[in-house]
Design a protein around this motif. Structure first.
Motif, PDB file in Angstrom:
ATOM      1  N   LYS A  88       0.718  -1.247   0.025  1.00  0.00           N
ATOM      2  CA  LYS A  88      -0.095  -0.019   0.000  1.00  0.00           C
ATOM      3  C   LYS A  88       0.818   1.208  -0.109  1.00  0.00           C
ATOM      4  N   ALA A  91       2.691   1.777  -3.317  1.00  0.00           N
ATOM      5  CA  ALA A  91       1.823   2.392  -4.190  1.00  0.00           C
ATOM      6  C   ALA A  91       1.694   3.900  -4.184  1.00  0.00           C
ATOM      7  N   SER A 103      -2.281   4.841 -13.044  1.00  0.00           N
ATOM      8  CA  SER A 103      -3.047   4.040 -12.101  1.00  0.00           C
ATOM      9  C   SER A 103      -3.081   2.493 -12.247  1.00  0.00           C
ATOM     10  N   ASP A 104      -2.679   2.103 -13.258  1.00  0.00           N
ATOM     11  CA  ASP A 104      -2.481   0.584 -13.448  1.00  0.00           C
ATOM     12  C   ASP A 104      -1.207   0.165 -12.752  1.00  0.00           C
ATOM     13  N   TRP A 106       0.222   1.628  -9.736  1.00  0.00           N
ATOM     14  CA  TRP A 106      -0.260   2.046  -8.724  1.00  0.00           C
ATOM     15  C   TRP A 106      -0.853   0.477  -7.955  1.00  0.00           C
ATOM     16  N   HIS A 107      -2.015   0.289  -8.897  1.00  0.00           N
ATOM     17  CA  HIS A 107      -2.565  -1.023  -8.684  1.00  0.00           C
ATOM     18  C   HIS A 107      -1.715  -2.222  -8.226  1.00  0.00           C
ATOM     19  N   GLU A 110       0.105  -1.887  -5.264  1.00  0.00           N
ATOM     20  CA  GLU A 110      -0.796  -2.255  -4.104  1.00  0.00           C
ATOM     21  C   GLU A 110      -1.243  -3.556  -3.924  1.00  0.00           C
ATOM     22  N   VAL A 111      -1.209  -4.412  -4.906  1.00  0.00           N
ATOM     23  CA  VAL A 111      -1.660  -5.882  -4.836  1.00  0.00           C
ATOM     24  C   VAL A 111      -0.656  -6.889  -4.762  1.00  0.00           C
ATOM     25  N   ASP A 123      -0.942  -6.628 -13.200  1.00  0.00           N
ATOM     26  CA  ASP A 123      -1.032  -7.113 -11.696  1.00  0.00           C
ATOM     27  C   ASP A 123      -0.236  -8.555 -11.686  1.00  0.00           C
TER      28      ASP A 123
END
Ligand code: DGI
Ligand code: FE
Ligand code: FE
Length: 195
Positions: A88, A91, A103-104, A106-107, A110-111, A123
């Motif tokens: 988290k 990101a 944002s792709d 960041w995502h 994040e995951v 991802d």
């Protein structure tokens, strides 16, 4: 390599310890290879790989403060296992400190630790690269999973989650429900494939 990459690398070298920096480069190049294999955006895959652990060397307390300052909610399991937080906060820092506007990316960052059901190609590329990059040597079945990664990306995701859950159970570590959810999603998806 573009100036953008050079600048980020220089910044990361200061933030990470030697091994983590080497791991980060390994993930970046592995992500590039998987993007080539599956027709993903190579530039995005490399940036995600380079930055995915940018918050890993920040003490847990400081990461929690970062989340609070930026109104990022902290779940109970993240409070109790602060090492889960670096996805988290990573990101967040990619956006605020490393100038990533996508944002792709960041995502994907994040995951990257637990996965999430129905991941994007980016991802999955990051999730798998993190596990198989050349400097990794501790996980079981690495050779097999490395080969699988280039044959069937979804099956590689499932296999990594299966082994991770098994490993965490052995250690008696608490498992994030997200790790289970992601496992169940890919398990079901691939079972349906067989029908
Ligand atoms: O940051 P890295 O070490 O490169 O890799 P990572 O972000 O995937 O973190 C790996 C660690 O996270 C590994 O020791 C397994 C652990 N992990 C993954 N899912 C869960 C988890 N730990 C707990 N407690 N619960 C989970 O669901
Ligand atoms: Fe990580
Ligand atoms: Fe990593």
């Amino acid at each position: 390599m573009t100036d953008k990459f050079k600048k980020i690398k220089k910044q990361l070298k200061k933030e990470l310890d030697k091994n983590r920096y080497q791991h980060t480069l390994g993930v970046m190049y592995t992500a590039a290879c998987l993007a080539m294999r599956y027709g993903g955006d190579m530039q995005k895959a490399m940036l995600a790989g380079l930055l995915h652990d940018c918050a890993k060397c920040i003490p847990g307390e400081k990461q929690m403060q970062l989340c609070k300052n930026n109104n990022v909610p902290i779940r109970k399991i993240e409070q109790e296992n602060p090492f889960l937080l670096h996805a988290k906060t990573g990101a967040l820092l990619a956006r605020t400190e490393y100038g990533i506007k996508d944002s792709d990316i960041w995502h994907a960052i994040e995951v990257h630790t637990t996965g999430v059901p129905d991941m994007s190609l980016l991802d999955k590329i990051l999730f798998v690269s993190d596990y198989i990059e050349p400097n990794r040597d501790k996980a079981q079945n690495l050779e097999e999973i490395r080969a699988l990664a280039f044959e069937d990306l979804d099956r590689a995701v499932l296999r990594i989650l299966f082994d991770t859950i098994h490993y965490l159970n052995q250690k008696r570590s608490e498992i994030d429900y997200r790790t289970h959810d992601t496992y169940n999603f890919y398990h079901q998806l691939l079972e349906e494939d067989k029908k």
